[in-house]
Design an enzyme around this catalytic site. Sequence first.
Site, PDB file in Angstrom:
ATOM      1  N   ASN A   1      30.438   3.832  92.254  1.00  0.00           N
ATOM      2  CA  ASN A   1      29.629   3.167  93.267  1.00  0.00           C
ATOM      3  C   ASN A   1      30.540   2.910  94.465  1.00  0.00           C
ATOM      4  O   ASN A   1      31.710   3.310  94.454  1.00  0.00           O
ATOM      5  CB  ASN A   1      28.967   1.896  92.705  1.00  0.00           C
ATOM      6  CG  ASN A   1      29.988   0.853  92.257  1.00  0.00           C
ATOM      7  OD1 ASN A   1      31.131   0.845  92.707  1.00  0.00           O
ATOM      8  ND2 ASN A   1      29.575  -0.028  91.370  1.00  0.00           N
ATOM      9  N   ARG A   2      30.035   2.239  95.485  1.00  0.00           N
ATOM     10  CA  ARG A   2      30.809   2.081  96.719  1.00  0.00           C
ATOM     11  C   ARG A   2      32.102   1.294  96.496  1.00  0.00           C
ATOM     12  O   ARG A   2      33.169   1.708  96.962  1.00  0.00           O
ATOM     13  CB  ARG A   2      29.942   1.384  97.785  1.00  0.00           C
ATOM     14  CG  ARG A   2      28.804   2.254  98.277  1.00  0.00           C
ATOM     15  CD  ARG A   2      27.904   1.533  99.265  1.00  0.00           C
ATOM     16  NE  ARG A   2      27.185   0.427  98.624  1.00  0.00           N
ATOM     17  CZ  ARG A   2      26.121  -0.175  99.148  1.00  0.00           C
ATOM     18  NH1 ARG A   2      25.656   0.216 100.336  1.00  0.00           N
ATOM     19  NH2 ARG A   2      25.521  -1.155  98.527  1.00  0.00           N
ATOM     20  N   ALA A   3      32.001   0.200  95.760  1.00  0.00           N
ATOM     21  CA  ALA A   3      33.193  -0.634  95.537  1.00  0.00           C
ATOM     22  C   ALA A   3      34.247   0.122  94.732  1.00  0.00           C
ATOM     23  O   ALA A   3      35.446   0.017  95.007  1.00  0.00           O
ATOM     24  CB  ALA A   3      32.800  -1.922  94.825  1.00  0.00           C
ATOM     25  N   GLU A   4      33.782   0.877  93.730  1.00  0.00           N
ATOM     26  CA  GLU A   4      34.725   1.618  92.886  1.00  0.00           C
ATOM     27  C   GLU A   4      35.453   2.703  93.687  1.00  0.00           C
ATOM     28  O   GLU A   4      36.655   2.918  93.517  1.00  0.00           O
ATOM     29  CB  GLU A   4      33.983   2.237  91.692  1.00  0.00           C
ATOM     30  CG  GLU A   4      33.583   1.203  90.642  1.00  0.00           C
ATOM     31  CD  GLU A   4      32.404   1.611  89.763  1.00  0.00           C
ATOM     32  OE1 GLU A   4      32.111   0.862  88.821  1.00  0.00           O
ATOM     33  OE2 GLU A   4      31.764   2.650  90.021  1.00  0.00           O
TER      34      GLU A   4
ATOM     35  N   ASP B   1      24.127   3.271  85.141  1.00  0.00           N
ATOM     36  CA  ASP B   1      24.028   3.864  83.801  1.00  0.00           C
ATOM     37  C   ASP B   1      22.883   4.877  83.762  1.00  0.00           C
ATOM     38  O   ASP B   1      23.009   5.959  83.183  1.00  0.00           O
ATOM     39  CB  ASP B   1      23.748   2.780  82.740  1.00  0.00           C
ATOM     40  CG  ASP B   1      24.940   1.862  82.499  1.00  0.00           C
ATOM     41  OD1 ASP B   1      26.040   2.164  82.984  1.00  0.00           O
ATOM     42  OD2 ASP B   1      24.749   0.838  81.806  1.00  0.00           O
TER      43      ASP B   1
END
Length: 329
Positions: A215-218, A283
């Site tokens: 995702n964006r943060a990851e 998920d």
Amino acid sequence: MSNSLPPDAAVPAVALSAPVPPVPRARIAAARVLVVGDVMLDRYWFGDVNRISPEAPVPVVHVQRKEDRLGGAANVARNAAALGAQAGLLCVVGHDEPGERIVELLGESRVTAFLERDPELLTTIKLRVLSRQQQLLRVDFENSPTHEVLSACLARFETLLPQHDVILMSDYAKGGLTHVTQMIANAKRAGKPVLVDPKGDDWDRYRGATLITPNRAELREVVGRWSSEEDLLARVTTLRESLDLSALLLTRSEEGMTLFTAGRVVHTQADAREVYDVSGAGDTVIATVATMLGAGVPLVDSIAYANRAAGIVVGKLGTATVDYNELFA
Ligand SMILES: Nc1ncnc2c1ncn2[C@@H]1O[C@H](COP(=O)(O)OP(=O)(O)OP(=O)(O)O)[C@@H](O)[C@H]1O
Ligand SMILES: [Mg+2]
């Protein structure tokens, strides 16, 4: 699904074209997906608060209802099974009460469980105490599996590999994927696509994966903050090439998702009508992509289905899965 690009799109991204046709049920039923990773139990206690404790300035919750749900890699496997795929789950659980509960819930699901038991492991459990829709407290139990059990897991992986079409690594940084690099290498050697839902900043361990779905943060944790879509493309390309990844799918919550492959960027706008509960959408995304690839659907079309599935799942309270009929309705 909308086909327009985000307003700030500065790269020559290709938007997904018209809705993709249904995939025959039989083809999905033939897809064999092996999910490997960190499994957990999501536990909820619901109750009323009528007083403050005489022991400390905290509310006293009188618990009226309890609920347990499969989480982490088990939720991913559940999502693939809900679509109609043959979903296997390889993971480690402890010999404790949450471990037994996971075994029980998996027994009630359509997931085929390949469990390694570790008597020393505290099975990962996240307990939430809620009152009037409000979360008051979360209590986590977890530790890492032992060396012996992780080696057994790797050996089990080798035997399961030939019986599956797509391998999915669901990393929640609980230690279950200690041998992920070797697993990816072995799967690649066997000619199986490997999908990874990453965690943490060391992606070198995912080297050689077919598709990674941050995702964006990851992604930000690994490539830093990007200033434009052009900058994002440059950073992703460098990362993709240095880690020998065929593709990267950036899930962008309300902004949809973007697929980066060699020489191609495909953006899909979010498809949600009403958003109730976004947890677990990631998920659903990776489980849907794995299922579709297992059914022989090309990657770009698989992403379109995943986006549609995510749009459905965020509109649901509770059961965070999408079934065949909902996806192709
Ligand atoms: N607020 C939202 N509105 C519309 N669609 C959403 C929203 N949040 C998520 N989605 C859909 O779900 C997909 C995955 O969401 P997101 O990028 O938040 O993944 P994630 O952070 O890994 O989720 P999680 O870890 O909670 O499972 C998005 O690409 C989008 O299709
Ligand atoms: Mg996620």
